[in-house]
Design a protein around this motif. Structure first.
Motif, PDB file in Angstrom:
ATOM      1  N   ASP B 125      45.445  48.147  49.952  1.00  0.00           N
ATOM      2  CA  ASP B 125      46.718  48.793  50.272  1.00  0.00           C
ATOM      3  C   ASP B 125      47.581  47.884  51.147  1.00  0.00           C
ATOM      4  N   VAL B 127      47.505  44.607  51.455  1.00  0.00           N
ATOM      5  CA  VAL B 127      47.922  43.325  50.876  1.00  0.00           C
ATOM      6  C   VAL B 127      48.687  43.477  49.565  1.00  0.00           C
ATOM      7  N   LYS B 128      48.778  44.678  49.020  1.00  0.00           N
ATOM      8  CA  LYS B 128      49.294  44.795  47.658  1.00  0.00           C
ATOM      9  C   LYS B 128      50.758  44.377  47.518  1.00  0.00           C
ATOM     10  N   ALA B 129      51.521  44.474  48.597  1.00  0.00           N
ATOM     11  CA  ALA B 129      52.926  44.055  48.507  1.00  0.00           C
ATOM     12  C   ALA B 129      53.021  42.546  48.309  1.00  0.00           C
ATOM     13  N   VAL B 130      52.057  41.806  48.832  1.00  0.00           N
ATOM     14  CA  VAL B 130      52.099  40.345  48.694  1.00  0.00           C
ATOM     15  C   VAL B 130      51.107  39.826  47.648  1.00  0.00           C
ATOM     16  N   PRO B 132      49.644  41.830  44.434  1.00  0.00           N
ATOM     17  CA  PRO B 132      49.315  43.001  43.608  1.00  0.00           C
ATOM     18  C   PRO B 132      48.099  42.773  42.723  1.00  0.00           C
TER      19      PRO B 132
END
Lengths: 156, 156, 156, 156, 156, 156
Positions: B125, B127-130, B132
Motif C-alpha cells: 500500500d 509503495v504502490k504510488a511509486v 505499482p
C-alpha cells in the motif's frame, strides 16, 4: 519520487482524497497458492470443486476485500460496488484472481490484493495438515482502471 | 490423505480441538515484498527506517495476526501470548518474518502467515504510488514447534 | 427469578465467570429459512447443493459464531474449540443446525444461536431477489451439555 | 429465475452495483422473541423497560445493522444514514422492528433483518438463564422503498 | 434543548441524515497523555522518536478513527477521506492531535475524538509498565468545519 | 528502566507472556465526561437515567472492553471473565468507572481503560449537538490486582 503516505516529517497518514472525484474504479489482482498434485486432487475432481474448499476460499477472499481498511493502516474506508474472486486449480497450485470495483474517491488495488491474499491464506489453512510446505506466491496487481491516473496494466 | 476441514460429505467445518491439550505452540512464517532499489531507498537509509513506513507495516502485521480468526473462515479464535514481526530491507525487496506463540489447543501457523501477508500488503500500500508492480512473494511457514505433531521445519 | 445480566440497580453487565471451572461445553441450536419450492430448486438439485449458495451460508454461520462477542453486548469473549453448521434443504425451506464447543468458563448457546441466525440471514440475502417474502423462523437452542447446570434438552 | 449472487458457473460473488444510481432507500424488517409471561415481567413494568435490558437489545440491533457487511458474505459495505430499532413487549414475547435508511446504490433489507436478528439474539442472551426455551421467530422484511424496483410491501 | 440521539420516548437511535447534503467536513480533536519526564525520555531523544512507540500510537489513532462506527453505538458508518494524527512529546506528557475529513453527510468530530483517545490509550499501554499512573486527559474537539452548522472553534 | 513493548532495536512487539501463569486478574479504571449542568439535566432526572443515554454509554463501554486487542496494537487477545461499567451523573459531568476481570496470562488495565474511554466517547457523541465543548478527562487506572506484580492502587 516520494511516498505519499508519509508526510514531510516521515509520519504516516491517511492521505486526504476529498478533492478527488468520485468515479468508477476497478482493480484486478492475482496470486497463486503452490501445493502438491496430491493436494490438488483432494480439492478437486479435475477442475471441479470437491466439497466446500474452493467456495470457502472464495468467500474468504470476498469478505477479506471488505476488511481491507481494518487491516491496512493507511487505506481509506470506502464503499465497494462489486467483488469477484476466481480460483483456478492447476496441476500443482491454485491460481487466484480478484476484481474489485468502487464508485468512490480512491482506487481499489489494495482491496483486490487483500482478496487474493486472504483467499490464498484460507486455502493454505485447509491444506496445511497435508502440505505444511505450501507457498502463497506472486500476489500482485494485474490491472487498474479509472481515476485520474487511468488504466495501468502490468508490464509483461 | 484427506482434508480435516471438510467432513465426510465435503462440508466445511471448524475442526473440534477440545480433546487436544493446551500447550505452548510457536510458528514462524516468512515472505518478501519485491520492489525496486529506488523504493527501498525511499523506505530506508541503508537498513535503517526512514519515517514510519516500516513501523506501519510491523504494526499492521502484529494486528493482522490478531485478526486471523476473523479472516480465515475455519480458524479457531484463540488467545495469543506473543507476536513479533521483523522487516529486513534488502537490495530490491523487504524480507518479512513473523513469529507467533500461543498456549492454546491449536497451532498458530495461520496467525504467523497472516501477520506476514498483512505486513506485506501494508508495505504494498505504501509503495504502490511509486511501484505499482510490486509483488508479495513466498509467503510460507518456516518452522513450527509444540503440539502433538511437534517440530516441523521447512525442508531446504 | 431474576436476570443475571442486570445488577440490582438494573444496569447491564458482563457477569463475572472467573470462579466457574473451565470445562468442555457444547450447544446445538436450530432454525429454518422458509422460502418457496421454486427457490429451493435454485439452491439445490434434489438435496445436493447447486453452486456456492449453501457453502456461503455455512461459512457465514461458522464465521458468525466467532463474531458472537462482537454482536451480543453481554457475551464473554471466549475461545471456541469447534463449530459445525448443517443445512438441510427441505420442500419449502432450508433447515439450519449449528453445534458449537468450547473448553472455557461459560456456555456456548449464544454462539450456536448466532451461527444459525447468520447462516439464515446469508441464505435470506441470496434468495431475496427471487423471494423477498422469505422468513427466518424458529431460531432456538435444542440442547446444551457441560458446565454446572449440565445437560438441557428442549422439551418436545 | 436465477440467483444474482451466483455467476453462471455457480460461484458466489458480490454483485456489481456500480451502474445503479445512488438514491434514498429504506427497509423495515420485524421479528419476535417468544418467551414466557414471567420473563416479560422481569423485562418490564407493564410496557415500560425495567433496567437496561431493552436498551441493550436496541443498541445491539443498531450496532448489528452496521456489522451487516462483516457478517453476510455477499453484502456490499455501504454508508447508512439512519437506523431505528423498536421493541414492543407483549404478553409472551417482545416484538422487534427495525428501519434502516441509506443513500447508496443498494437496498438495505439485509441491514434491517440483521438489526432485528441481533436485537433478538441479545434479548435471548439476557433471558436464557430463566427461559432457555425462548425462540426467535418470524424474522422477515415488512417493506422496502426506493431503488429501481421501488416499493415492496409484504403481502398479508 | 434536547438530545437528537434519543427519540421522544427516550429510545436511542441513529439519527436519519439522508436529507443532509454530502459535503466536505473536517474536525480536529486533541488530548494529552500525562506521564513522567523519565518516560518521555524513554519515548524520545529530545522531540525525536526513539524506536516505534510514537509510530505505534499514530497508527493506532488512524486505525481507531476508522473503527469509530464499530465503537460508538449511534455513529453513522461513513467514508473517510483523510486522517492525520500528530504526537508532540512535551516535558511531562505527549500532546495528541487528530484531524479527520469526510465528504459524507455527517460530521467527523467523533472520528477525530476516537483517533485521539485510541492513540492515547496505545501510548498508555506502552508506558504502563514503567508508569502505571499515566493519565489520558483533555480529550476534546478543537474545531470543526463544513456542514450546515459551519465552523465551530473551541472558545478559549 | 525500559519499555517492554519495544525490543532492543526499538521495534514494537507483542510481548511473550507464555511463561506467565494464568490467574485471576482485575483492573479498575475511571474517567469523567465534563459537560454542562443543562446537559446533565437532559441525561437524568436527578441521578436517574432519562431515556437510553446512560445505558447506551454503558453498553458501549462493555463492548469497547472486548475490542481492546483490535484497537491497541500490542495488547494480547485474551478471554475476559467479567466487565462492569458504572456511570455516576454529577453536577457538571458524568463520572465513569469500569472493572474488568480475566483468568488469563496478562493484566486487564487496558481493557478497563478502553471501557472508560469508549463509554466517555459514547456520551460525548450523544451530547455533542448541545455541548460541543464537552471534555473527556482523567482516564486512568485506579487499581489492579493479581498477577506477579500483585496489587497496585493509585497514589492519592
Amino acid at each position: 519520487m516520494e511516498l505519499p503516505h508519509l508526510d514531510e516529517g516521515g509520519a504516516a497518514r491517511m492521505v486526504d482524497v476529498s478533492t478527488k472525484a468520485a468515479s468508477v474504479r476497478t482493480a484486478t489482482a492475482s496470486g497463486v497458492l503452490r501445493t502438491t498434485e496430491a493436494v490438488i486432487e483432494l480439492l478437486t475432481t479435475g477442475t471441479l470443486p470437491k466439497g466446500d474448499a474452493l467456495a470457502t476460499a472464495r468467500i474468504a477472499g470476498i469478505m477479506g476485500a471488505k476488511r481491507t481498511p481494518d487491516l491496512i493502516p493507511l487505506c481509506h474506508p470506502i464503499v465497494l460496488s462489486g467483488v469477484a474472486v476466481e480460483l483456478h486449480p492447476e496441476r500443482d497450485g491454485v491460481r487466484i484472481s480478484a476484481t474489485v470495483r468502487t464508485t468512490d474517491r480512491t482506487g481499489v488495488e489494495m482491496e483486490a490484493l487483500t482478496a487474493v491474499a486472504v483467499a490464498g491464506l484460507a486455502l493454505h489453512d485447509m491444506v496445511k495438515a497435508v502440505d505444511p510446505a505450501a507457498v502463497l506466491d506472486q500476489v500482485r496487481v494485474e490491472r487498474k482502471d479509472g481515476g485520474k491516473t487511468g488504466t495501468w496494466t502490468r508490464p509483461e
